[in-house]
Every structure is written in structure tokens, then in C-alpha cells.
Design an enzyme around this catalytic site. Structure first.
Site, PDB file in Angstrom:
ATOM      1  N   ASP A  49      -1.757   0.003  -3.388  1.00 48.20           N
ATOM      2  CA  ASP A  49      -0.397  -0.478  -3.169  1.00 48.20           C
ATOM      3  C   ASP A  49       0.412   0.722  -2.675  1.00 48.20           C
ATOM      4  O   ASP A  49       0.014   1.878  -2.861  1.00 48.20           O
ATOM      5  CB  ASP A  49       0.177  -1.024  -4.474  1.00 48.20           C
ATOM      6  N   ASP A  82       0.593  -0.678  -9.348  1.00 48.20           N
ATOM      7  CA  ASP A  82       1.443  -0.477 -10.520  1.00 48.20           C
ATOM      8  C   ASP A  82       1.399  -1.650 -11.478  1.00 48.20           C
ATOM      9  O   ASP A  82       2.051  -1.635 -12.509  1.00 48.20           O
ATOM     10  CB  ASP A  82       2.894  -0.193 -10.099  1.00 48.20           C
TER      11      ASP A  82
END
Length: 1452
Positions: A664, A1091
Site C-alpha cells: 500500500d 496499514d
């Protein structure tokens, strides 16, 4: 096998399994009746696995009623396990754990008389960088489901939830939450066969009983017969890995309507799947008897209408049509009915009794093997050895029982959660235990005693801020708002993941309440007098309605996933058990040869059988599975010291095979907190963007041509966000926090002018309270005066709309301190990933009407803004910022002077977010984390492909990728653009353009650079064509293009995109998930690091998911790192490689140890001799045990090597090494055996049938040499660089090895008389003793040289020879023609592949692939549909399709 200290370790293989808890308790509402059940364990799960999972469970405070089965069911097999791999091909590692079972999947031999009657069960409550080219990175089992899950959202159909059209005895069920397919088969017992089985058990002294326990399918086929579901007495459940369990069917009187058990939607779905037409009569009739069974804490209830068993976790009340209906709650009778159907609201992991655990341990095949071995040793006069093993085994069992009980108790205590809850039932409020909640109950979320949600619920009134880190790993609190009627209509409880549109109203069980505030109820519940008397009727309340309880909740599903993880079928584990089978065959061969030899020598029959059987105990090492987990245990401990926590130990080894890592962007590669670079608004004079305004003061003092936009822009920044205030601290999305901090305004919650808490109780009961509830958040400039709510309400509407009061009014120098300025947020339309924007309706005090502010992605803002308000340089300015790595948010607004409170609440989002006036851009700096570039470089040097997967703008993603080194700055980058159509149109046209020169494009099919632009002579020499440079490019794919490619593009084109795609931007969470699955389908071993917020699906589906979270463990991913940077990725890969290499080393060591001992004993059997009692003890206890433990302690090598360790135990390199070392050790023993017999002082042994015949020259020299061989093999197999540190770094191993070498040397050179007597050694000349030492030294040197230099060359040449043979066979079959072939559709991963059929002599083969490459696949795959295709394509995931695509893309 003489294995002191290791034989008992066979149970260690099951110490991996203690968390597989089988039973649950079902207690009815009055706790009157219960039935008992069984629990079992699952092989291949380590103690560390349990401990890690139990650590994660600390974040999952929960409980649920388990079921108790009738005690009569455990008459013979009380706690027998099932859940076995019944397939013969060794598909999973659980194959050899014949004792494993699923929690509810306990295999029990049910007496017929107890099942034929109704149960009165009252309810209740390798590629170029692999070490071995034949190595497969990905395999079946644990990873294949991930590969086969990738289904195009729009075209692929998931397996039907239920399928019984072809066989009324069978039913196919798809559990979407676990992504597992089950097959139910109905059985009823044949009483005569059952009694016959009992008789056989007695006559065989329990042997038949054990066989039935270990082979449940054969037992079932013998004692029961298939029947229709409606007549079944038990259900045999088989999962897609071939594991089976037997579940009893319980029956109890229900007498309620059928739609109170099965929702109409559920019945309609099942009827559609099975071509059954349902009429209103049968769907609304009565269900007199409820027949059900529980499997892994999921309850399946028989529906007589469609003659199927259905889950009760998807039930939805038809009356849940509006919040007003839901607020009424339920009555006492309804509560009793639903308690009977759903049980109690408690997640309770059933804890086994000590007796159950003891029986489970001692009846395991490995312990039975130990009992058999000890009996054999006692009969062969090995009293000391057998007694020692008995003591060690007993201590091991007791230790395991204590540790298991402690761990299970800890898990049970951490998962169980109950609290007092304030519930509205039967028209009045009351406190009850949370375990009494049922679906439909209305409870108060604003109750001060409620800190954790005890169930899954939807918010009816008020608002909440909750911490969902337990579910997602995201530490940022999430805001929840009341559910709407439309959301209730779309609420589908059968979905594995709650959609984001519903999740903002959904309260998940186990999540912590940060703040809960009351709101205006759609209907005022009148409190009874008794409520007032007890003071339980405070008027404003935040209400929620229960929709799921117990194990049916999202939390319960997560706990089930930890209790029953998918069986791991990593290739190494599968091959290791196959190798054990080979060893067993060697043992049988030795048995036959020794038997023939003993017959020739005239050995008594009893001694002959005992000695021959003894060979089996030597060759098959029961401690082998335990030793293979040692490396993983050390790796997990080292990861924990680095603040990386693992809840799935089997993923550690898989981490060593990662060859594709997805990241990400925001919060992973870049910093969480974005800094606002500035604001750019439209200049009214030039119709272009004005100058950059870097501070709020510059916005206040902006030029006149900008001021008509800077004021509303400032208001948009202060109101259009998700920021909340909790105890004076602002929380929310990091980007929103940075944006709001930039304005320096003050946020206040509670209503316009004042907080609700300050409003008197009398005023709360009036309209003022309602208005205060509507306007829950206000913002004002620093130092701004605050209005009183009553004054605001009194003055509201008294002024006519005027132009001077509009937002466009210019406020000179923003004299906030001299004006009353307060903005109240009337309504908020939350951010939706599919829309990529959010909006708010805002009321300004003393101003008529309201204003709408919208912020979102610049790409979507052009569709909802008035075209004339867009700056002329909109695209150019956006491209500039995104090319330079900035993140851009666009803002817009519109004034609605006639909008009032009532209309604002009823307005539709489409109406609000239309015809907007564009305001400008907010530009954020997206800074890289300090370690990102270095980690990316490390992974690149290790030849690990890296992919960025982000929701941000594609140009921003490209800029960040080049900045961190993920993409070489000199590389060409191509992005897609829809020329016609969109992602939902099949005939859309996409063009791939170079980001630096739009004239440079790619062919839409081959995705290779188009040559038309370079063939144009007008370009001259400016664009010279170099083929090798034209192939050096990457793709930056957008989410809408990815969606279209997955749904409609040819498979060959899709595969090329997956291989060449380096950036995937504007990806939704579901698309990230799909990307991971498609990469797995083409053969990548995929890791994902994020995350945890929007990446849960991708983290779970990846082979190795790493969540960056402050939590010690998150169920969102197998690995959780407290570190906020991606350095943990390198650490996980390093430890994975070290653990994988250690597992191979330990495996080869244990296998060779058995072969060395087998060779020694085989030589001694030539004259009926053997090793002595204490000789076995010395080898197994003194030598093998400490070496096997400390051998795996070597740490990971600090540098990542481009080569990856093999995971293939039958690869050329491993087999060459193993077979070569076996030959070397056997050769030296044979050489010494011959040498000793030619010595002048040698006397042949004399066979004595009455003696043990141990003391002889052959025994002495072979024993002394083998002692050194056990040690030197450990040294040879202690692999160092490039995957582990040098052996010298492992100090305990070095010290122990030196000590053991010295001890053995003393025994050879200077044996004392006492030592010789104990070890049964004969006296030999000192010179020959020195010769033994020299031979041992030569043995060590030869083994090391061959291991490091000779065997790799041999393996490489064997590989070259095999490749040549393969190529010759291919040429022999003729060239394969691809043009122009007929098109054929083949199930492949998530889509139907359109592939060319090769012109091939063998009609049984079909080509899977496209374009210029092909992969052979059995033609049977062509006929696979649904789940069959899912299985078939999962098995093909080991094919390295990506390598074929890479080679094809690099071609001309």
C-alpha cells in the site's frame, strides 16, 4: 526405533494442534437440558501456533454457547477425532495426524439406538533465482483457495450456496465467510452392522476400534448407510481438502413460524439455486420440529420445505424495514423462540477435560507406535532403554496436558465476554446479561457501563466513535451514524464482508466504544412508571439493534478462523510425509531381508519376528514432524523480539518463498501524516488557477479575484471532514486532521451554540433537543464568539434570504473576532470508495438556507461541477502536481438558500452532489518514510518483484514509485485511458499511453510497444528504435481499467498486465484483494504489506500478509508489525528463508540419522547381533536430542540473496544431497565392516540363541564410527550463507558439538573398564582405535566436499539432462500451431479463459495460456465448472505462468 527423547516427541506434532477445539455447549434459556460432545485436535499446528493465536485472542474478548452432545454418543469413541484427510494422495500434512478433528467435527462412533430416536435436546441458550528450477513457489491446499477465489465481480458466479439437485443424500454448502466448500452426506445407522462392529472391537482387543478411529470413512461405510437428509441420523461433513467429520443430528420441538428460522431471502436464494419453486404457503408455514447439527460452532438447521440444511447466521427479520420498526424491540415469546434457534450470545471455546486430552494423546498413531515399540523392546530385553523411553514419554504427556490445559483455559477466558446490557424488551427498559441478547433486541449504546459491543448490531439513533483495531489493525477510530431505511433494505448478513455503505452503520462485536452520544429517536418510547421509579429512563438515548450473536458475529467468524485455519499444504510439508512413506518402504524391505537371513541362520521364530520388527522402529522416525517445527519456533521468537507478531506459524516458512511483494502507499511507503503544501483556487479574472496560498493568513489576504473562492474554500476545509472531538482531542482520518489543523479553527460537538450536555432536561424533550441532535458538530474561527442555541433557534427563519447573507459575500480581512461566525454540520454523506468523495450540508448562523461542501478525487469532481466553473488549466495543473508526487484533493460547493432542516435530512445524495461550483485544489505533500527507499532497494537486489497497490491518483503513485526506487526513473511508464465505454461496458476500448509522450502507445492485446510511432519518418532520428529498450517498460494500471481487464479482457492480455503492471492506482479494497488473488493464480508467491485499514482482504488472501499496526496482534493478517515502516518485510522474508532452510536441514538430519542407524543394525543382523541397550540410549539421548534442538537455532543471514531456497523436498538438489550422504555414510560403515574382519586379531562372533549376541568386534567399531557420523552429518547439514548465518554464530550448537565430539573421542581412544562394560564394547588395539578416528575425519572431509562442491554439480547436470529430454520429447511430438485456433473457455482462477487450442497429437491435452505462450493442462479441466473448476485451477497455481509471460513479453 531407539529414539529416547525423540520418540516421545511425536506428540509434539500434536502439540501443534491443541487449539482445535471441537465442541460447543448449547444451553437453553432456562438451562434445563444439555448434551455432551467431543472435541479434537488438528495435526500440523504447533504449540507456538496456539500461543500466538491466544495472544491475538486478547484482542477478541468474546464468547458463545457451545453445544453439548448426548453422553451416550461417546460410548466407544468418546473423544475420537475425525476431520481427517481421507484422500490417499497425501494432500495435506494432516494426513498423518489420525487424531485431528474439528471442534464440532469430532468423529464419534454413534450407537444406533441413541441416534434413531429424537433427541430431546433442549437448546439454548524456481525460475532463475530459485535454488532449484523444479521448485514450485505455490502449491495446493492453503494457497490454492486464495488463487481460486479471484472471481470477477461482475461476471463470475460463486459456487451455489446449496446444491442437492443430483443426490438427495448429499448437499453442497459454500461458507462465504471462510471461503470453504462443504459437502454434507446424510447417514443412518444399520444396527446389525453396529453390533457386529462392537463384537470385532472386543475380539481384536481394540485394534478394530483404533482402525475405525483412524479411518473414519471406512467406519462410516461399514456401520451406516446413506439416506435422504430428512431421514438422516447423522451428517458426515467433508471439506474441500478431503477432511471429514461426523455430526449427530438433534431434534427438538419448536412450534414457531418457519420464517422465524429461515429468512425469505435465504429460502428464495436456495430455491433459485436448486430450481425449486416456493409458494407463500410453505415459506410462511409452521416449523414443528427443529432438526439441526453444529459444525465448527456453526449451526445448520433442516428446512423441510426445500429439504436442505441451512445456516442460521444469515437470518434477517422481514420486519427490519425501517428504524422505527426496529426500535420497538421484541417481546418475551419472541425472545424465547430466538434463543431456541440462535442459542446464547456468548463466544465460548469448549475446554476439554483432562481425561479427554489424555485419551486423545495416547490413542494417537504415533503414541500407539511408541507403545508398540516399547513392548517390542521389552520383549527383546532392552529393559533400560524401554524404561527410559516410557519415563520420557510419560513426562512428555503430562507436560503436554498441563500446557494444553493452561493454553486452552487462557484462550477460553480471553474469548469469553459478558456484560450487563440495557435492553428495551416487552415495552420496558431493563438490565440483562449480554448472553441473553438475541437478534432483534434493542439496547442502549450510550449506557455508561457499556464499553465493548457484545454483539453485531446496527445503530438506530445517536452516533458512535469506535475502535475497530481488533478487526482491521487500524488504530484510527471510526465514526458510526444511524442506519437508514435504504441501508436496512440492502443489509445482507450472508456476505463475508460488510460493504462500506453498510459498515458506517454497523457495530461489530468486540470493538471498543470510544464515544457514544444520544440522538433523536424516530419514535419516543414511553417509559413505564417502574422505569421512572428505578431511574432507568433518561430521555435521550443512543439505540442499536442486535442482528447477529455468538459465533455468528464477525468476531466469532474471526475466532473460528483461528481455531480452524485452512490446512497448510505447503509443498515442503507434503513432500516430507511422502518421504516418510519411502522410509517405511525401506523398513519393510529391511524386514523381509532380515527375516530371510534369520531363517537361514536358524534363529527362533519369536526372536526373528522381534528383531525384524525392530527395524521398522529404527527407520521410521516418529520425532521427524516435531523436529521440522524447531526452525519455525526459533524464527517466531526472533520476530517477536523485533516487534513482529505471528498468529499463523505455518506462514513463516512460506515467507521464505515470496517473489512478489505488494505495498500500500499511504501510511506504508509514505508517511501517514500528509502536510498541506497549500491551496489553489480559481481566479475569477483569468479563469485559471491563481497563486498558491500556503497559510490561512494568505487565504484571508488573498487578491480580490480569488476572495470569492477562498472564503467558501476555507469553509469547506473546516466542515467537510470526518474529524471528531473526544475528551478535547481531535481524532479522525490523518488527512482530514492535517487539513483541519491548517485552518486553525476550533471544532465543537454537541449542537449549534452549545453542547447537548448543557441543555436542560425539559428543553431536551422539546424541539430544541431535536435540533441539537441534528447539528452535532460546529466549527468556528479561533477567538470567534459563540452563539447560544436558544437564541439561534429563536432567530432562525426570521430573516429573508438576501444576497448579502450568502456565502459568496466578501468578508474583508476575515474579521472573525468582530463577527459571530459559527458553522454547523447538519448532515454528512460519508466518504465512499466507489464514489471517491464525501459531502456535508452546513448551516451558517444567522444566515438563511444552507450550503453544500464537497471534497474528493479531482477525477470525479469534473462530473459533478458546472463546466463553466472549472479552470481552463485544470488538467495541466493536476498533472503537474501528481507527476511530482503530491496528493491533490478537489473542493466544490453550492448554496441552497431555501433548504431547511427537514428537507436537508430527506435530501438524496445525488441531488446534493450536483451542479456544484468548483473551488480549487488542496495540495498535500506525501513524504516517503526514511527507510522506504533502502528497503525497496534491498528487495530489488534480491530479485523480488515489488508492486504498489494504492487508492491514490495514478500519477502521484508513479512519482512516489520513482522517488523510492520502486520504478527506475529511466523506465517508460504507460497508463490506460478509456477511449470509449467504461469499466462496466464489455466493448470498451482502452489505449495505453506513455506518461511522457502520448504518441507512444502499446498494442491493446499484446501490451507491447506499438511500432507505428517510430516508423513515421517525420520523427526522424529523434526516436531511434532499440528493441531491448522498448521491452524495458512498466504499466501503471488504474482501478477502472483493472476492473475491465479482469471482467472482459482476454486472459493472455490480463496475464501480461499482471506481469508488467508495477503500479495499481485508484484501487478499491476489493480490487486490491482481487489483484493479490490473480497474481497467485499465475504462480507468484505473494506478500502484501499495508496499514490494515482498507487492506484486510488483501492481507488475508496474500500468502504472507503483514499489517503495520500498534496492536501486538491483529486478526487482519498473519503478521503484525509494531514498526511503522516496511523494514519488517525484509525481516519476515529473512526469517522465512532461515526457517525453511532449517526445516530442510532438520529433516535431512533426522532422515539420515535413521538411515545410519538402520545401516549399522543391518550389518549386525548378518550374524544376529544388534546395538546394545545403553548404546541406543547414548545415541538417541546424548547425541541426537541436543543436536536436533540446537541445530535450528542459527539466525537468519542479514542480507537477502537473489536466490530463494527450494521448497521442494524431491527436487534434484535435495535428493542428490540426501542420497549422496546416505551412500557416503553407508560406504564408510561397509568399509570398516570389511576392514575389521580382516584384522589378524579378529575372531568371528558365535551365534547363541539364548544370548543377546551384542559384544563383538563388528558391534564395537560400527557403533564408535556411527557416533561420529551422527555428529558430522549435523555439521554438514548446518547450512550457513546465503540464508542463515555461519554455523560458528550458533554458539550453543558449536559448544555442544565440540563436547560430543570430545566425549565420543574419549570413548574411542581411552575407554575405561566401566564404560566398556556399560556400553558393551570389546577391547581392540589402540592403533585400530586411531584408525577409527582417521576414518571418521576422512568421512567428515569427504561429506563436506561433496555437499558443497560435488553434489550441486551433479544436480545441475541432472537438471540439464532432464531439460534436454523434455525438449526432445517436445520436438518428437511436433511443433504446436497456434494460428488461427478455435477459442475455448477454460475455468481459470476467477474467470473463464479464452485460450487457443493447440494442434496437438494428444487429444487429452489442452493449452492454457494465450498469445505466444501455452501451458499444458489436462483436458478434464475443460469440463470443470463451479467448485470443480475452483479445485482444478487451484492445483494449477503451482505452474509459473508469470515466467512464461515474462519470456514471451521479452521476445520480439
Amino acid at each position: 526405533m531407539k529414539n529416547p527423547g525423540l520418540l516421545h516427541s511425536s506428540s509434539h506434532d500434536r502439540r501443534h494442534n491443541i487449539h482445535n477445539i471441537n465442541d460447543s455447549n448449547n444451553t437453553d434459556s432456562d438451562n434445563s437440558n444439555s448434551s455432551s460432545g467431543n472435541t479434537g485436535n488438528n495435526a500440523g499446528r504447533t504449540t507456538e501456533s496456539i500461543t500466538a493465536r491466544s495472544n491475538a485472542m486478547e484482542y477478541l474478548n468474546s464468547t458463545d454457547p457451545g453445544r453439548r452432545r448426548s453422553s451416550t454418543l461417546s460410548l466407544l469413541h468418546g473423544d475420537s477425532a475425525s476431520n481427517l484427510n481421507s484422500s490417499s494422495n497425501g494432500k495435506t500434512e494432516d494426513k498423518f495426524d489420525f487424531d485431528n478433528s474439528s471442534p464440532s467435527g469430532h468423529f464419534s462412533h454413534f450407537p444406533s439406538q441413541t441416534l434413531s430416536q429424537r433427541f430431546n435436546h433442549e437448546s439454548d441458550s524456481e525460475n532463475d533465482y530459485d535454488e532449484d528450477h523444479d521448485d514450485s513457489d505455490r502449491t495446493e491446499g492453503d494457497m490454492s483457495p486464495y488463487a481460486t477465489k479471484a472471481k470477477p465481480k461482475s461476471v463470475a458466479k460463486r459456487p451455489p450456496a446449496i446444491d442437492h439437485r443430483h443426490d438427495r443424500c448429499k448437499q453442497r454448502v459454500y461458507l462465504e465467510e471462510e471461503d470453504v466448500e462443504l459437502i454434507f452426506t446424510g447417514y443412518r445407522f444399520r444396527q446389525s452392522r453396529l453390533y457386529l462392529y462392537y463384537l470385532f472391537c472386543l475380539l481384536s482387543f481394540g485394534i478394530v476400534f483404533l482402525l475405525g478411529r483412524w479411518m473414519p470413512q471406512q467406519y462410516i461405510n461399514f456401520v451406516a448407510e446413506k439416506c435422504e437428509m430428512g431421514k438422516a441420523e447423522c451428517i458426515v461433513v467433508e471439506n474441500e481438502w478431503g477432511q471429514i467429520s461426523m455430526e449427530p443430528i438433534f431434534t427438538k420441538y419448536y412450534g414457531g413460524p418457519i420464517d422465524s428460522v429461515f429468512s425469505p431471502e435465504q429460502m428464495e436464494k436456495s430455491s433459485n439455486d436448486d430450481d425449486v419453486s416456493l409458494n407463500e404457503t410453505v415459506t410462511t408455514g409452521m416449523l414443528h420440529d427443529m432438526r439441526y447439527f453444529d459444525y465448527q460452532y456453526i449451526r445448520f438447521i433442516y428446512n423441510p420445505t426445500v429439504q436442505l440444511f441451512m445456516e442460521n447466521s444469515h437470518w434477517k427479520d422481514p420486519d427490519w424495514s425501517s428504524a422505527a420498526n426496529c426500535e420497538r424491540g421484541i417481546g418475551r415469546e419472541t425472545h424465547q423462540e430466538r434463543t431456541m434457534v440462535f442459542g446464547q450470545n456468548i463466544i465460548e471455546v469448549q475446554e476439554k477435560t483432562t481425561g479427554q486430552l489424555l485419551v486423545q494423546e495416547i490413542l494417537h498413531p504415533f503414541y500407539i507406535f511408541q507403545v508398540f515399540s516399547m513392548a517390542l523392546w521389552f520383549s527383546d530385553d532392552y529393559y533400560y532403554y524401554a524404561a527410559c523411553i516410557f519415563i520420557i514419554s510419560t513426562v512428555s504427556v503430562v507436560t503436554e496436558l498441563v500446557e494444553t490445559k493452561r493454553t486452552m483455559r487462557r484462550m477460553r477466558n480471553m474469548s469469553r465476554f459478558t456484560c450487563n446490557t440495557k435492553v428495551f424488551r416487552s415495552g420496558r427498559w431493563r438490565y440483562i446479561g449480554s448472553d441473553e441478547l438475541v437478534p432483534g433486541d434493542v439496547f442502549e449504546v450510550t449506557d455508561s457501563d457499556l464499553t465493548v459491543f457484545p454483539c453485531d448490531a446496527v445503530l438506530l439513533t445517536g452516533d458512535c466513535i469506535v475502535n475497530e483495531s481488533m478487526l482491521t489493525g487500524e488504530s484510527v477510530p471510526v465514526s458510526k451514524i444511524p442506519i437508514t431505511a435504504a441501508a436496512l433494505q440492502h443489509l445482507d448478513l450472508s456476505l463475508s464482508n460488510i460493504p462500506s455503505e453498510i459498515a458506517r452503520h454497523f457495530l461489530f462485536s468486540g470493538t471498543k466504544i470510544v464515544r457514544a452520544r444520544p440522538g433523536a429517536s424516530s419514535q419516543q418510547n414511553q417509559a413505564n412508571a417502574e422505569d421512572d421509579e428505578f431511574g432507568t429512563s433518561s430521555p435521550p438515548r443512543g439505540l442499536a439493534m442486535v442482528v447477529r450473536i455468538g459465533f455468528n458475529t464477525t468476531k466469532g467468524t474471526l475466532i473460528r478462523s483461528m481455531l480452524f485455519p485452512k490446512p497448510n499444504d505447503f509443498q515442503f510439508y507434503r513432500d516430507s510425509f511422502r518421504f516418510i512413506g519411502i522410509l517405511a518402504m525401506i523398513a519393510c524391505g529391511g524386514f523381509l531381508i532380515s527375516t530371510v537371513n534369520f531363517v537361514r541362520m536358524g534363529v527362533p521364530f519369536r526372536n526373528m519376528i522381534v528383531k525384524a520388527l525392530d527395524l521398522i522402529t529404527i527407520v521410521v522416525p516418529p520425532a521427524l514432524p516435531a523436529t521440522m517445527s524447531i526452525g519455525t519456533s526459533f524464527a517466531i521468537a526472533r520476530l517477536k523480539r523485533s516487534n513482529i507478531f505471528c498468529i499463523s506459524p505455518t506462514r513463516v516458512n512460506i515467507g521464505g518463498k515470496i517473489n512478489c511483494m505488494c505495498f500500500d502507499k499511504t501510511g506504508t511507503l509514505t508517511e501517514d501524516g500528509l502536510d498541506v503544501l497549500g491551496v489553489q483556487c480559481t481566479d475569477s479574472d483569468t479563469k485559471k488557477f491563481g497563486e498558491m496560498l500556503s497559510t490561512v493568513e494568505e487565504m484571508q489576504n488573498a487578491p480580490k479575484s480569488l476572495q470569492d473562492k477562498t472564503t467558501p474554500m476555507l469553509f469547506a476545509m473546516t466542515t467537510c471532514h470526518s474529524v471528531k472531538s473526544v475528551n478535547g482531542e481531535l481524532i479522525g482520518d490523518p488527512l482530514d486532521l492535517k487539513m483541519f489543523d491548517f485552518t486553525q479553527w476550533v471544532l465543537d460537538e454537541g449542537g449549534l451554540g452549545t453542547r447537548i450536555a448543557n441543555i436542560s432536561e425539559s428543553s431536551q424533550k422539546g424541539g430544541k433537543a431535536n435540533m441539537g441532535g441534528i447539528v452535532s458538530t460546529v466549527v468556528r474561527p479561533p477567538g470567534g464568539k459563540q452563539f447560544n442555541l436558544e437564541d439561534m433557534i429563536a432567530n432562525h427563519g426570521s430573516r429573508e434570504p438576501s444576497e448579502s447573507a450568502s456565502l459568496g459575500t466578501h468578508m474583508n480581512n476575515f474579521a472573525f473576532q468582530n463577527e459571530f461566525l459559527e458553522l454547523g454540520i447538519i448532515r454528512c454523506f460519508e466518504f465512499i470508495s466507489s464514489l471517491r468523495r464525501m459531502s456535508v450540508i452546513v448551516k451558517r448562523l444567522h444566515s438563511p438556507g444552507m450550503d453544500v461542501f464537497v471534497k474528493g478525487a479531482p477525477e470525479v469532481m469534473t462530473d459533478i461541477c458546472l463546466k463553466e466553473t472549472l479552470p481552463l488549466d485544470y488538467s495541466e495543473r493536476l498533472a503537474y502536481y501528481t507527476h511530482h508526487g503530491y496528493r491533490v484533493i478537489a473542493c466544490a460547493y453550492k448554496s441552497m438558500p431555501t433548504l431547511n432542516f427537514l428537507r436537508a435530512q430527506r435530501a438524496k445524495r445525488e441531488q446534493v452532489e450536483s451542479d456544484l461550483v468548483f473551488l480549487g485544489f488542496i495540495v498535500f505533500e506525501n513524504k516517503l518514510k526514511p527507510t522506504t527507499a533502502s528497503i525497496v532497494a534491498t528487495l530489488s537486489n534480491a530479485r523480488i518483484r515489488q508492486v504498489m497497490c494504492t487508492g491514490d491518483n495514478v500519477l502521484t503513485a508513479i512519482s512516489v514509485s520513482k522517488e523510492c526506487g520502486l520504478i527506475n526513473k529511466a523506465r517508460e511508464v504507460y497508463t490506460p485511458r478509456f477511449v470509449s465505454g467504461d469499466s462496466m461496458t464489455e466493448n470498451s476500448e482502452i489505449v495505453w499511453e506513455n506518461t511522457d509522450d502520448e504518441r507512444m502507445t502499446l498494442d491493446p492485446i499484446t501490451l507491447k510497444p506499438s511500432v507505428s510511432w517510430s516508423d513515421d519518418s517525420s520523427h526522424g532520428p529523434e526516436f531511434p528504435r532499440y528493441d531491448h529498450m522498448m521491452n524495458d517498460y512498466v504499466l501503471a494500471v488504474t482501478g477502472d481499467c483493472f476492473r475491465w481487464m479482469v471482467d472482459y479482457a482476454p486472459t493472455s492480455t490480463l496475464n501480461r498486465m499482471l506481469v508488467k503492471g508495477q503500479i495499481f492506482a485508484r484501487m478499491s479494497p476489493d480490487e486490491k484483494h482481487e489483484l493479490v488473488e490473480h497474481l497467485q493464480v499465475i504462480g507468484y508467491c505473494v506478500g502484501f504489506c499495508g496499514d490494515g485499514a482498507n487492506d484486510c482482504g488483501a492481507l488475508k488472501s496474500a500468502d504472507v500478509g503483514i499489517s503495520l499496526s500498534e496492536a501486538e496482534a491483529s486478526v487482519a493478517a498473519p503478521f503484525t508489525s509494531r514498526s511503522s515502516d516496511i523494514a519488517c518485510v525484509v525481516k519476515v522474508i529473512q526469517e522465512g528463508r532461515a526457517a525453511l532452510v532449517t526445516s530442510f536441514s532438520c529433516f535431512k538430519y533426522m532422515a539420515l540419522y535413521s538411515i545410519i542407524q538402520f545401516t549399522t543394525v543391518s550389518f549386525l543382523y548378518a550374524f544376529a547381533s544388534n546395538l546394545g541397550d545403553f548404546q541406543f540410549l547414548y545415541i538417541d539421548l546424548i547425541l541426537i536430542l541436543p543436536i536436533a534442538v540446537f541445530m535450528g537455532r542459527t539466525e537468519a543471514y542479514p542480507l537477502l540473496n537473489p536466490k530463494r531456497p527450494t521448497a521442494n523436498l524431491v527436487s534434484k538438489k535435495v535428493l542428490t544431497s540426501l542420497i549422496g550422504q546416505i551412500m557416503i555414510q553407508s560406504l564408510f560403515q561397509a568399509m570398516l565392516f570389511v576392514i575389521i574382519r580382516r584384522q589378524p586379531w579378529y575372531t568371528p562372533p558365535v551365534y547363541d540363541s539364548e544370548d543377546t549376541n551384542i559384544e563383538c568386534y563388528e558391534n564395537t567399531v560400527l557403533f564408535l564410527l556411527s557416533c561420529f557420523q551422527y555428529l558430522l552429518v549435523a555439521i554438514v547439514f548446518s547450512v550457513g550463507p546465503p540464508f542463515r548465518k555461519p554455523m560458528s554464530s550458533n554458539r550453543p550448537f558449536v559448544l555442544i558439538t565440540i563436547a560430543l565430539v570430545l566425549t565420543s573421542a574419549v570413548m574411542v581412544l581411552f575407554p575405561t573398564k566401566w564404560l566398556s562394560e556399560v556400553m558393551e564394547l570389546v577391547d581392540i588395539p589402540f592403533t585400530f582405535r586411531v584408525s577409527i578416528m582417521i576414518i571418521a575425519g576422512v568421512n567428515l572431509a569427504l561429506s563436506l566436499i561433496c555437499e558443497h562442491y560435488v553434489f550441486p554439480i551433479i544436480a545441475r547436470r541432472i537438471g540439464d539432462w532432464l531439460n534436454e529430454r523434455k525438449a526432445q520429447r517436445g520436438m518428437k511430438h511436433g511443433e504446436q500451431v497456434h494460428a488461427p485456433p478455435p477459442q475455448q473457455s477454460i475455468g481459470y482462477g476467477s474467470q473463464a479463459i479464452t485460450t487457443p487450442v493447440a494442434m496437438h497429437d494428444d487429444s487429452r491435452d489442452t493449452e492454457v495460456g494465450g498469445g505466444g505462450y501455452s501451458v499444458h493442462a489436462p483436458a478434464q479441466i475443460q469440463s470443470n465448472t463451479g467448485v470443480e473448476a475452483k479445485r482444478a485451477t487451484g492445483k494449477k497455481s503451482s505452474v509459473k505462468i508469470y515466467k512464461i509471460v515474462e519470456d514471451e513479453m521479452m521476445g520480439p
